[in-house]
Design a protein around this motif. Structure first.
Motif, PDB file in Angstrom:
ATOM      1  N   SER A  25       0.853  -1.188   0.000  1.00  0.00           N
ATOM      2  CA  SER A  25       0.000   0.000   0.000  1.00  0.00           C
ATOM      3  C   SER A  25       0.889   1.239   0.000  1.00  0.00           C
ATOM      4  N   TRP A  26       0.489   2.230  -0.798  1.00  0.00           N
ATOM      5  CA  TRP A  26       1.343   3.407  -0.959  1.00  0.00           C
ATOM      6  C   TRP A  26       0.497   4.611  -1.351  1.00  0.00           C
ATOM      7  N   ASN A  27       0.581   5.665  -0.554  1.00  0.00           N
ATOM      8  CA  ASN A  27       0.028   6.959  -0.957  1.00  0.00           C
ATOM      9  C   ASN A  27       1.042   7.608  -1.884  1.00  0.00           C
ATOM     10  N   VAL A  28       0.698   7.662  -3.179  1.00  0.00           N
ATOM     11  CA  VAL A  28       1.657   8.119  -4.183  1.00  0.00           C
ATOM     12  C   VAL A  28       1.634   9.627  -4.379  1.00  0.00           C
ATOM     13  N   ASN A  29       0.631  10.313  -3.781  1.00  0.00           N
ATOM     14  CA  ASN A  29       0.542  11.771  -3.907  1.00  0.00           C
ATOM     15  C   ASN A  29       0.510  12.213  -5.371  1.00  0.00           C
ATOM     16  N   GLY A  30      -0.291  11.513  -6.163  1.00  0.00           N
ATOM     17  CA  GLY A  30      -0.455  11.882  -7.574  1.00  0.00           C
ATOM     18  C   GLY A  30       0.111  10.840  -8.515  1.00  0.00           C
ATOM     19  N   MET A  31      -0.697  10.422  -9.473  1.00  0.00           N
ATOM     20  CA  MET A  31      -0.267   9.412 -10.438  1.00  0.00           C
ATOM     21  C   MET A  31       0.518  10.009 -11.599  1.00  0.00           C
ATOM     22  N   TYR A  66       6.720  11.154   5.295  1.00  0.00           N
ATOM     23  CA  TYR A  66       7.921  11.975   5.355  1.00  0.00           C
ATOM     24  C   TYR A  66       7.710  13.202   4.480  1.00  0.00           C
ATOM     25  N   PRO A  67       7.288  14.326   5.061  1.00  0.00           N
ATOM     26  CA  PRO A  67       6.970  15.498   4.233  1.00  0.00           C
ATOM     27  C   PRO A  67       8.180  15.978   3.448  1.00  0.00           C
ATOM     28  N   ARG A  68       7.925  16.419   2.253  1.00  0.00           N
ATOM     29  CA  ARG A  68       8.994  16.961   1.417  1.00  0.00           C
ATOM     30  C   ARG A  68       9.327  18.371   1.890  1.00  0.00           C
ATOM     31  N   ARG A 109      11.732  18.963   3.953  1.00  0.00           N
ATOM     32  CA  ARG A 109      12.464  18.817   5.202  1.00  0.00           C
ATOM     33  C   ARG A 109      13.439  17.656   5.057  1.00  0.00           C
ATOM     34  N   PRO A 110      14.527  17.655   5.812  1.00  0.00           N
ATOM     35  CA  PRO A 110      15.445  16.506   5.755  1.00  0.00           C
ATOM     36  C   PRO A 110      14.694  15.218   6.082  1.00  0.00           C
ATOM     37  N   PHE A 111      14.938  14.187   5.307  1.00  0.00           N
ATOM     38  CA  PHE A 111      14.241  12.915   5.485  1.00  0.00           C
ATOM     39  C   PHE A 111      14.473  12.380   6.899  1.00  0.00           C
ATOM     40  N   GLY A 112      13.386  12.126   7.612  1.00  0.00           N
ATOM     41  CA  GLY A 112      13.480  11.593   8.958  1.00  0.00           C
ATOM     42  C   GLY A 112      13.462  12.626  10.056  1.00  0.00           C
ATOM     43  N   SER A 113      13.467  13.907   9.705  1.00  0.00           N
ATOM     44  CA  SER A 113      13.472  14.941  10.744  1.00  0.00           C
ATOM     45  C   SER A 113      12.078  15.199  11.299  1.00  0.00           C
ATOM     46  N   SER A 114      11.061  14.888  10.536  1.00  0.00           N
ATOM     47  CA  SER A 114       9.670  15.004  10.988  1.00  0.00           C
ATOM     48  C   SER A 114       8.881  13.940  10.238  1.00  0.00           C
ATOM     49  N   CYS A 115       8.269  12.992  10.948  1.00  0.00           N
ATOM     50  CA  CYS A 115       7.628  11.871  10.274  1.00  0.00           C
ATOM     51  C   CYS A 115       6.608  11.207  11.191  1.00  0.00           C
ATOM     52  N   ASP A 116       5.677  10.495  10.575  1.00  0.00           N
ATOM     53  CA  ASP A 116       4.608   9.835  11.316  1.00  0.00           C
ATOM     54  C   ASP A 116       4.256   8.512  10.649  1.00  0.00           C
ATOM     55  N   ARG A 117       3.789   7.569  11.439  1.00  0.00           N
ATOM     56  CA  ARG A 117       3.251   6.317  10.883  1.00  0.00           C
ATOM     57  C   ARG A 117       1.738   6.460  10.780  1.00  0.00           C
ATOM     58  N   VAL A 118       1.278   6.926   9.636  1.00  0.00           N
ATOM     59  CA  VAL A 118      -0.153   7.144   9.417  1.00  0.00           C
ATOM     60  C   VAL A 118      -0.720   6.158   8.389  1.00  0.00           C
ATOM     61  N   HIS A 134      12.637   4.762  -1.519  1.00  0.00           N
ATOM     62  CA  HIS A 134      11.308   4.171  -1.612  1.00  0.00           C
ATOM     63  C   HIS A 134      10.208   5.221  -1.598  1.00  0.00           C
ATOM     64  N   ARG A 135      10.504   6.407  -1.064  1.00  0.00           N
ATOM     65  CA  ARG A 135       9.501   7.469  -1.088  1.00  0.00           C
ATOM     66  C   ARG A 135       9.189   7.905  -2.510  1.00  0.00           C
ATOM     67  N   GLY A 136      10.180   7.818  -3.415  1.00  0.00           N
ATOM     68  CA  GLY A 136       9.960   8.189  -4.799  1.00  0.00           C
ATOM     69  C   GLY A 136       9.479   9.626  -4.932  1.00  0.00           C
ATOM     70  N   PRO A 137       8.473   9.883  -5.780  1.00  0.00           N
ATOM     71  CA  PRO A 137       7.974  11.250  -5.971  1.00  0.00           C
ATOM     72  C   PRO A 137       6.931  11.648  -4.928  1.00  0.00           C
ATOM     73  N   SER A 138       6.643  10.781  -3.982  1.00  0.00           N
ATOM     74  CA  SER A 138       5.584  11.006  -3.013  1.00  0.00           C
ATOM     75  C   SER A 138       6.127  11.638  -1.739  1.00  0.00           C
ATOM     76  N   ASP A 139       5.231  11.798  -0.750  1.00  0.00           N
ATOM     77  CA  ASP A 139       5.653  12.177   0.592  1.00  0.00           C
ATOM     78  C   ASP A 139       5.344  11.048   1.589  1.00  0.00           C
ATOM     79  N   HIS A 140       5.015   9.875   1.058  1.00  0.00           N
ATOM     80  CA  HIS A 140       4.821   8.666   1.853  1.00  0.00           C
ATOM     81  C   HIS A 140       5.730   7.569   1.301  1.00  0.00           C
ATOM     82  N   VAL A 141       6.039   6.594   2.127  1.00  0.00           N
ATOM     83  CA  VAL A 141       6.736   5.393   1.657  1.00  0.00           C
ATOM     84  C   VAL A 141       5.748   4.229   1.654  1.00  0.00           C
TER      85      VAL A 141
END
Length: 378
Positions: free
Chosen positions: A35-41, A318-320, A322-331, A354-361
């Motif tokens: 499962s992946w929130n791709v934030n746009g196809m 992992y919001p874009r 910001r440095p990866f891992g500096s602010s994150c949540d398991r949602v 693995h995050r790719g073009p999204s803000d989720h992994v």
């Protein structure tokens, strides 16, 4: 003299060696779900299929020098049974993008032997009052499944009647051998905000998006409860838009404004609260009360990742910027009924690549079943 006559001892031994008992082998079935929130196809269909997610390094694939590819995602993860995508941001009338996605996951002429075929099902927004932003390119989910699985197990793929924002798709399967019938939900849950929520038919303001989030919790839980009462095992997978506990937020769990805490408590009570089996057997809450049973406080579902990794800090959002891992949540989560949890594995692909073009992994869970026993030679 009447009756059967036993053969002499030597003959008996010879007969015993000539009639061996067949060995039994078990056919195992695994449902592997990503499962992946791709934030746009858009990034997945605007360019031809290339080599995204080909890396096998522990840090994950690099998205800096390759464009995203659904086919390579499927290939690099050993052709999973199901790939659920959320927030695909496709207009309901955009048949061109839907066809492009289907082409991207279909088996093509010249591909290696053993490459499976996939089918894509879309649930897209048709709410004229709550899904108007960005030219209608908001929300939406896509469920991609192996055609062999679809042909053998799937009875239907449907939407839900109580949502027009394109947030829910349900795969209903039939029981085959020891594989139970299942309802597998691809969900993009409402994000609670103070923005107004409007009636999908009239456009009348019906509270805030926080109110709608709580209403969706109740609607989804009630539908899952009904399916369980009908003998279904249930999986709910996708972007839940809630971090459950302090371990699921970094550097902190979001508690302000207070409504976020109330939303979290409501979700916990409805989906993880202890099930009253007597009330469940009574059919519904009203009948349970009439029969003298207390109301059902929750579905008793299992958070697949947290069950297996109770003390692991791992995150999916992992919001874009910001440095990866500096602010994150398991949602993002995969929830399931207890029977399925007994044979489940789960993981989070928490790397920048693995995050790719999204803000989720992506997140993943596998469910194993003994489908049947059959005689095996030797």
């Amino acid at each position: 003299m009447t009756g059967a006559i036993s053969p002499p001892p030597l003959k008996r031994r010879r007969i015993a060696t000539e009639t061996p008992v067949p060995h039994m082998a078990t056919a195992f079935v695994t449902i592997d779900l990503y499962s992946w929130n791709v934030n746009g196809m858009g990034p997945f269909v605007q360019q031809s299929i290339t080599s995204f997610f080909k890396s096998t390094s522990k840090s994950g694939p690099s998205s800096a020098d390759a464009s995203p590819s659904l086919k390579e995602f499927l290939r690099s993860h050993s052709w999973p049974t199901l790939l659920f995508l959320q927030e695909v941001k496709i207009r309901a009338d955009d048949t061109q993008t839907r066809r492009a996605v289907q082409r991207a996951v279909s088996r093509q002429a010249g591909e290696a032997e053993g490459t499976p075929d996939y089918v894509a099902h879309f649930t897209l927004p048709n709410d004229p009052h709550n899904a108007r932003g960005f030219g209608g390119k908001v929300y939406g989910v896509c469920s991609i499944m192996r055609k062999g699985f679809s042909d053998k197990y799937v009875e239907r793929v449907r939407d839900v009647t109580w949502d027009q924002e394109g947030r829910f798709s349900v795969i209903e399967t039939k029981a085959v051998g020891n594989v139970p019938k299942m309802a597998i939900y691809n969900v993009y849950m409402v994000n609670g905000t103070d923005n107004p929520y409007k009636d999908a038919l009239t456009g009348e303001v019906k509270g805030t998006r926080h109110d709608r989030k709580l209403a969706v919790h109740a609607l989804l839980a009630d539908e899952c409860r009904k399916l369980v009462s009908e003998g279904y095992e249930v999986i709910v997978a996708g972007d839940i838009n809630i971090a459950r506990a302090p371990i699921d937020g970094y550097p902190n769990l979001r508690t302000s404004p207070q409504q976020h805490t109330l939303n979290r408590q409501d979700f916990e009570r409805r989906f993880f609260g202890k099930v009253n089996l007597d009330a469940l057997a009574a059919g519904n809450r009203a009948e349970g009360l009439a029969a003298g049973h207390p109301p059902i406080t929750g579905l008793g579902m299992v958070d697949a990742f947290r069950q297996l990794h109770p003390n692991t800090r791992a995150y999916s959002y992992y919001p874009r910027g910001r440095p990866f891992g500096s602010s994150c949540d398991r949602v993002d989560m995969i929830l399931c009924t207890p029977r399925l949890a007994a044979s489940c594995t789960a993981s989070i692909l928490a790397t920048p690549g693995h995050r790719g073009p999204s803000d989720h992994v992506p997140i993943q869970a596998s469910f194993a079943f003994d489908e049947a026993e059959f005689p095996r030679d030797g």
